[in-house]
Design a protein around this motif. Structure first.
Motif, mmCIF file in Angstrom:
data_model
loop_
_atom_site.group_PDB
_atom_site.id
_atom_site.type_symbol
_atom_site.label_atom_id
_atom_site.label_comp_id
_atom_site.label_asym_id
_atom_site.label_seq_id
_atom_site.Cartn_x
_atom_site.Cartn_y
_atom_site.Cartn_z
ATOM 1 N N UNK A 172 -8.459 0.973 -4.044
ATOM 2 C CA UNK A 172 -7.594 2.159 -4.105
ATOM 3 C C UNK A 172 -7.174 2.425 -5.549
ATOM 4 N N UNK A 173 -6.760 1.360 -6.232
ATOM 5 C CA UNK A 173 -6.222 1.468 -7.593
ATOM 6 C C UNK A 173 -6.619 0.213 -8.376
ATOM 7 N N UNK A 174 -6.340 0.235 -9.674
ATOM 8 C CA UNK A 174 -6.617 -0.927 -10.532
ATOM 9 C C UNK A 174 -5.390 -1.232 -11.392
ATOM 10 N N UNK A 184 2.160 -7.980 0.167
ATOM 11 C CA UNK A 184 1.217 -7.620 1.230
ATOM 12 C C UNK A 184 0.009 -6.819 0.788
ATOM 13 N N UNK A 185 -0.138 -6.581 -0.482
ATOM 14 C CA UNK A 185 -1.303 -5.857 -0.970
ATOM 15 C C UNK A 185 -2.466 -6.817 -1.198
ATOM 16 N N UNK A 186 -3.660 -6.296 -1.181
ATOM 17 C CA UNK A 186 -4.863 -7.111 -1.399
ATOM 18 C C UNK A 186 -5.287 -6.982 -2.863
ATOM 19 N N UNK A 187 -5.364 -8.113 -3.553
ATOM 20 C CA UNK A 187 -5.742 -8.118 -4.978
ATOM 21 C C UNK A 187 -7.150 -8.676 -5.130
ATOM 22 N N UNK A 188 -7.997 -7.912 -5.838
ATOM 23 C CA UNK A 188 -9.419 -8.251 -5.956
ATOM 24 C C UNK A 188 -9.816 -8.249 -7.436
ATOM 25 N N UNK A 189 -10.395 -9.337 -7.939
ATOM 26 C CA UNK A 189 -10.858 -9.331 -9.335
ATOM 27 C C UNK A 189 -11.889 -8.225 -9.557
ATOM 28 N N UNK A 197 -1.825 7.117 -7.943
ATOM 29 C CA UNK A 197 -1.547 6.334 -9.151
ATOM 30 C C UNK A 197 -0.041 6.201 -9.363
ATOM 31 N N UNK A 198 0.685 7.301 -9.175
ATOM 32 C CA UNK A 198 2.142 7.271 -9.328
ATOM 33 C C UNK A 198 2.792 6.416 -8.231
ATOM 34 N N UNK A 199 2.235 6.470 -7.034
ATOM 35 C CA UNK A 199 2.755 5.635 -5.950
ATOM 36 C C UNK A 199 2.590 4.147 -6.308
ATOM 37 N N UNK A 200 1.424 3.808 -6.868
ATOM 38 C CA UNK A 200 1.165 2.432 -7.302
ATOM 39 C C UNK A 200 2.152 2.031 -8.397
ATOM 40 N N UNK A 201 2.383 2.921 -9.360
ATOM 41 C CA UNK A 201 3.360 2.644 -10.422
ATOM 42 C C UNK A 201 4.749 2.401 -9.848
ATOM 43 N N UNK A 226 -0.681 -0.691 2.798
ATOM 44 C CA UNK A 226 -0.996 -1.671 1.752
ATOM 45 C C UNK A 226 -2.210 -1.220 0.944
ATOM 46 N N UNK A 227 -2.198 -1.524 -0.317
ATOM 47 C CA UNK A 227 -3.256 -1.074 -1.221
ATOM 48 C C UNK A 227 -4.278 -2.174 -1.486
ATOM 49 N N UNK A 228 -5.525 -1.758 -1.712
ATOM 50 C CA UNK A 228 -6.559 -2.654 -2.231
ATOM 51 C C UNK A 228 -6.593 -2.457 -3.744
ATOM 52 N N UNK A 229 -6.153 -3.469 -4.455
ATOM 53 C CA UNK A 229 -5.910 -3.346 -5.895
ATOM 54 C C UNK A 229 -6.885 -4.229 -6.671
ATOM 55 N N UNK A 230 -7.718 -3.607 -7.476
ATOM 56 C CA UNK A 230 -8.561 -4.356 -8.399
ATOM 57 C C UNK A 230 -7.729 -4.744 -9.615
#
Length: 588
Positions: free
Chosen positions: A477-479, A365-370, A570-574, A332-336
């Motif tokens: 990890x990504x935004x 299941x990913x974590x979204x952070x402002x 980045x491509x994995x997130x896309x 799971x990713x930590x996503x801003x």
């Protein structure tokens, strides 16, 4: 007063006011005549180049018709409907021939070009490449795949004019590195695509090849500068393309045309053989990257390009092959995330699409952070514009003034043409009521010394460190963030270069960034647009609102970003965003 000065300068016999007046008139007439003759020469070159394109088009049409007659059983329409992964599989197993695929896409591209004017040149050598493919000992990752490229990428025997008349009829002496690698991997480069006059504009239009339209709505535009590429792929005339990106030139056309695109970290891919008017501009690095219908295609292209052959041809490129361990990770990713950069406010459909995507990622299941951006306006106005216009726009002015100026870049040309003191006065007068314009005028005056340029480069480095520290503080990890769009109406792209802050930021930072469509404009979005004021409610915000009106049904994209050299992540997130979006559509 002029006559009095002439009276003192001329000999007594020639000091007659009538003679002086005649001399002045003759001088003016000479200047006018010289300008007229120069314009006439330019027009002749333009007409000759247009005729050359027409002949090229006729030859390719004849070749396609000849193939159809000789192979009536081949269903060309079914070929262009395949995804890139499906196409490469059939080519490798032999159930499709490279000939069939090439002529299928040639036919589709010719048809689309007549609708939206996206191609500058069909590469005749592509037919000869078919014979070379048959002699290949090993089939590369892109064996038999037709690929289109942006006009200013060198292909031996073709022009890379940046759509400037002074560079017409100058053919590239050899292939750029990326073309050599594509050929090594079995790809067939079959078309060059349209760009803005002089390259640096949101409007894909020039006096040589004309205006490119959006394939999804002919009242809209495909953005720039890789607008021809975006239009060709978005309309189904190419399955894979190569563009370049300095302020969003890959990502913005993808956003406007409903396709996927990826700007890698520079210089992950070699830019040797890519021609630009600002060849020595290194404060913000030009990136070369793929454009396609889906993320799988972008990944395959990156795998093909990141090979030993490229590393040998350009030793300045870090020898880092595609890292599957980063792309295939399932953790799971930590996503801003943020829904505005504080400079260009996204219109309602963009903010809605971003928050819908955020919700899908959370549910998966990913974590979204402002994430609060550090000084995005500063990055745009004080860093990008100041370094881009470091010479006071002199090079861009000199390159353009040798041409008939395209109406869509006339506003930019006017700024380049102004004397510095006039820009300073404009900045001073407009600062109280139009602060962004005032800052642009000041930035366009450039730097005063080499020392100041070095200081600007140091400021970019300091800002990158500040931004990275804010990112790492949240352990991201990504935004996930917005990107400009939806597609603009005709007549607005040339006026709204400042609205590309969402993409330019990641060129300044040199972070890998990609875009893909996740939604479409709804009737409700259009109603909410009526109340849009932007961050400043200034002229540009009002023009932006007008530019996107009437966009119901057009694609709405988001942008995905990672830290430098984390291109595969980045491509994995896309891919994750694409998967979740497709699943949502299936459930409906």
């Amino acid at each position: 007063m002029i006559l009095e000065k002439l009276r003192h300068l001329l000999p007594t016999s020639a000091a007659n006011p009538y003679i002086a007046c005649a001399l002045v008139c003759c001088s003016v007439a000479t200047v006018v005549l010289v300008k007229w003759m120069r314009q006439r020469q330019i027009k002749k070159k333009l007409d000759a180049r247009k005729k050359k394109k027409e002949q090229n088009l006729i030859q390719m049409q004849e070749a396609v018709q000849c193939f159809k007659k000789q192979n009536p059983a081949v269903n060309l329409e079914s070929i262009v409907s395949l995804s890139l992964l499906e196409l490469t599989e059939k080519l490798r197993e032999g159930s499709l021939s490279p000939d069939s695929v090439l002529y299928a896409y040639l036919g589709k591209a010719i048809e689309l070009d007549q609708e939206v004017n996206c191609v500058t040149d069909f590469i005749e050598e592509s037919k000869a490449q078919l014979q070379e493919l048959k002699q290949m000992k090993e089939k590369g990752l892109l064996y038999g795949v037709p690929v289109s490229i942006k006009e200013h990428i060198d292909y031996k025997g073709s022009e890379s004019s940046c759509c400037l008349v002074q560079y017409l009829n100058i053919e590239a002496e050899k292939d750029s590195v990326v073309i050599q690698v594509l050929k090594k991997q079995g790809a067939i480069v079959f078309a060059k695509t349209n760009i803005p006059q002089g390259l640096y504009s949101l409007s894909t239009s020039n006096p040589i090849f004309g205006l490119t339209l959006n394939p999804l709505n002919h009242k809209k535009l495909p953005a720039g500068s890789s607008g021809g590429e975006g239009a060709l792929i978005g309309g189904g005339g190419s399955i894979l393309g190569i563009g370049t990106d300095l302020a969003g030139s890959i990502r913005l056309p993808a956003s406007f045309c409903g396709i996927a695109a990826f700007k890698p970290t520079a210089p992950r891919l070699s830019t040797i053989g890519v021609t630009t008017p600002l060849q020595g501009f290194l404060s913000v690095l030009l990136a070369l990257g793929p454009m396609a219908r889906d993320v799988d295609s972008l990944v395959l292209c990156m795998k093909a390009l990141l090979c030993d052959h490229m590393f040998r041809l350009d030793p300045s490129v870090p020898p880092i092959p595609f890292r599957d361990e980063l792309y295939l990770t399932m953790k799971p990713l930590r996503i801003g995330y943020y829904d505005t950069d504080g400079y260009t406010m996204p219109v309602p459909c963009k903010r809605r699409a971003l928050h819908e995507t955020r919700k899908l990622l959370q549910e998966a299941g990913h974590t979204l952070i402002p994430f609060t951006l550090p000084r995005a306006g500063y990055a745009m106005e004080d860093l990008f514009f100041k370094t881009f216009f470091a010479d006071g726009c002199q090079i861009l002015y000199k390159e353009l003034e040798q041409n008939i100026i395209d109406p869509n870049v006339i506003d930019q040309f006017f700024m380049y043409k102004l004397f510095h003191f006039a820009r300073r006065i404009l900045a001073f007068v407009t600062k109280p009521v139009f602060s962004r314009f005032a800052k642009l005028m000041n930035a366009s005056c450039g730097v005063r010394s080499v020392k100041e340029l070095w200081e600007m480069n140091a400021a970019i480095q300091a800002y990158c460190e500040e931004f990275t520290a804010a990112w790492k503080k949240l352990d991201l990890d990504v935004v996930l963030c917005p990107i400009l769009g939806p597609a603009f109406n005709i007549g607005y792209t040339g006026k709204l270069m400042v609205t590309c802050s969402s993409t330019t930021l990641y060129n300044v930072l040199n972070f890998p960034a990609g875009t893909l469509p996740v939604s479409t404009v709804t009737e409700e979005d259009e109603k909410e647009l009526r109340h849009f004021k932007g961050h400043y409610n200034d002229f540009w915000d009002k023009e932006y609102k007008k530019a996107v009106e009437g966009g119901v049904g057009l694609p709405v994209a988001v942008q995905c970003v990672a830290l430098p050299w984390q291109d595969e992540l980045c491509l994995r997130f896309m891919k994750e965003v694409e998967r979740l979006t497709q699943e949502k559509r299936t459930r409906r």
